[in-house]
Design a protein around this motif. Sequence first.
Motif, PDB file in Angstrom:
ATOM      1  N   THR A 182      -5.939  -7.870  -5.037  1.00 41.43           N
ATOM      2  CA  THR A 182      -5.229  -7.830  -3.749  1.00 41.43           C
ATOM      3  C   THR A 182      -4.214  -6.693  -3.757  1.00 41.43           C
ATOM      4  OG1 THR A 182      -5.452 -10.221  -3.584  1.00 41.43           O
ATOM      5  CG2 THR A 182      -3.833  -9.196  -2.131  1.00 41.43           C
ATOM      6  N   ALA A 183      -3.446  -6.611  -4.846  1.00 41.40           N
ATOM      7  CA  ALA A 183      -2.374  -5.604  -4.909  1.00 41.40           C
ATOM      8  C   ALA A 183      -2.955  -4.200  -4.757  1.00 41.40           C
ATOM      9  CB  ALA A 183      -1.637  -5.722  -6.244  1.00 41.40           C
ATOM     10  N   LEU A 184      -3.933  -3.874  -5.576  1.00 41.48           N
ATOM     11  CA  LEU A 184      -4.401  -2.484  -5.602  1.00 41.48           C
ATOM     12  C   LEU A 184      -5.221  -2.138  -4.365  1.00 41.48           C
ATOM     13  CD1 LEU A 184      -5.175  -2.036  -9.414  1.00 41.48           C
ATOM     14  CD2 LEU A 184      -3.035  -1.667  -8.165  1.00 41.48           C
ATOM     15  N   LYS A 185      -6.034  -3.083  -3.908  1.00 37.30           N
ATOM     16  CA  LYS A 185      -6.881  -2.788  -2.740  1.00 37.30           C
ATOM     17  C   LYS A 185      -6.051  -2.683  -1.451  1.00 37.30           C
ATOM     18  CE  LYS A 185     -11.078  -4.538  -4.857  1.00 37.30           C
ATOM     19  NZ  LYS A 185     -12.024  -5.641  -5.021  1.00 37.30           N
ATOM     20  N   THR A 220      -7.913  -4.766 -13.781  1.00 38.33           N
ATOM     21  CA  THR A 220      -7.400  -3.522 -13.188  1.00 38.33           C
ATOM     22  C   THR A 220      -8.445  -2.411 -13.292  1.00 38.33           C
ATOM     23  OG1 THR A 220      -5.146  -4.127 -13.733  1.00 38.33           O
ATOM     24  CG2 THR A 220      -5.554  -1.784 -13.352  1.00 38.33           C
ATOM     25  N   ARG A 221      -9.050  -2.307 -14.465  1.00 42.61           N
ATOM     26  CA  ARG A 221     -10.026  -1.223 -14.661  1.00 42.61           C
ATOM     27  C   ARG A 221     -11.192  -1.341 -13.688  1.00 42.61           C
ATOM     28  NH1 ARG A 221     -10.329  -2.631 -19.792  1.00 42.61           N
ATOM     29  NH2 ARG A 221     -12.505  -3.143 -19.454  1.00 42.61           N
ATOM     30  N   GLU A 222     -11.706  -2.560 -13.550  1.00 39.93           N
ATOM     31  CA  GLU A 222     -12.880  -2.743 -12.675  1.00 39.93           C
ATOM     32  C   GLU A 222     -12.492  -2.555 -11.212  1.00 39.93           C
ATOM     33  OE1 GLU A 222     -16.118  -3.379 -13.627  1.00 39.93           O
ATOM     34  OE2 GLU A 222     -15.588  -3.258 -15.744  1.00 39.93           O
ATOM     35  N   THR A 223     -11.267  -2.967 -10.862  1.00 38.44           N
ATOM     36  CA  THR A 223     -10.803  -2.746  -9.480  1.00 38.44           C
ATOM     37  C   THR A 223     -10.713  -1.245  -9.220  1.00 38.44           C
ATOM     38  OG1 THR A 223      -9.555  -4.795  -9.558  1.00 38.44           O
ATOM     39  CG2 THR A 223      -8.947  -3.260  -7.830  1.00 38.44           C
ATOM     40  N   ALA A 224     -10.172  -0.520 -10.206  1.00 36.51           N
ATOM     41  CA  ALA A 224     -10.059   0.937 -10.047  1.00 36.51           C
ATOM     42  C   ALA A 224     -11.452   1.553  -9.899  1.00 36.51           C
ATOM     43  CB  ALA A 224      -9.323   1.537 -11.243  1.00 36.51           C
TER      44      ALA A 224
END
Length: 383
Positions: free
Chosen positions: A80-83, A106-110
């Motif tokens: 949620t935070a990064l997107k 975090t890595r997979e979201t990135a």
Amino acid sequence: MSGTDIIYLDYSATTPPYPEVVRFYCERLLASYANPASTHQLGQEARKTLEQACSQMANLLDCQPREIILTSGASESINTALKSFFPAGRVWSGGLAVCAGEHAATRETAETLARNGVVVHTFGLTATGAIDLESVAAALSEKPLVISYMLVNNETGAIAPVAEIAALRNKISPRTKIHIDAVQALGRLPLSFKQSKADLMTLSGHKFGAPRGIGLLIGRKNFAITPLIAGGGQQENRRSGTENPPLAEALVLAMEKAVNSAAAESERIAGLERQLNALLFVPGSGLSPVCTATKVPHIVSIRTPGLRGETLANALSAEGIMISAGSACAARKAAASPILRAMGLTDKAAREVVRISLGRNTGANDIEVAAAALLKVYNQLSR
Ligand code: PLP
């Protein structure tokens, strides 16, 4: 093997929930079952319960109650935070900066964001396990919209230089927001959202003795969250889905216990870490510590040359001693740990590592038994 024969040394993967918190949760589930969105009396009572729980969390974390979003766990919080910085259908005025040695969430979201066109700037780790501040500065010079890092590394225990990263951000790219994954820090280090200078912070209940299935995303007031989950508009439209007030209350109870015992516990655990180090890292043992940076005492990562971490962890498991080869998430994947690779370990070396992580039920006898078993198995199996 009965539960009492087990030596559990995998607290970074998850902590056993506090029994009194589980009992309290079950009682409250039976008593406070109404939907907090219902307008009748029971619903309103459930809403009050939820609001009070958020106020208590805010007191413990040094933030505002309205800054707290309840999620299913840290993976959802991080997503949620990064997107939120890169909503679909808009032109983004900058990218994302993340550490190469991040948790998979975090890595997979990135990586997902990168596939959608977001420019990802990666900063590194030094050979000690510390975050490399020079590469943080380089990433910040690209003026990313957000920089994200772990406060305590889940595999090595290295503590991030929070003040230095905030100072670099202020100097190089003041508009960049900071997201801190503080999952491994709560109950281990003093934690204040305000003092961290973060704009967003992620926490996970099951890492500090709460039942699984609840996490937090703290976002500074006025920060626009793009909800991952659309629906009934709960939590001010930042995260839909019927809230679970008893689970929030249980989280508060666990958080109080973890935060209030943190200082005494870290001193006690530091003693256990010294004991473990003295038993394992002796001349001729062949073992060495992975992390030589400033670290928390409860995570001890061990190089086991000539023996795969997975083999060692499995052999110890057969003796009733539960440890991990790297993180629990990484252990299920074929690739060597990206965290250890980011520290410069070769693929082979990164596979020859085990992680022992200590917690509130760990005692000196557990350390003695586990260290002796580890040395025995390592001597038998390493080549
Ligand atoms: N971040 C860190 C540092 C973690 O250790 C973990 C759990 O392993 C996560 C994020 C993901 O947490 P959760 O299991 O609550 O999704």
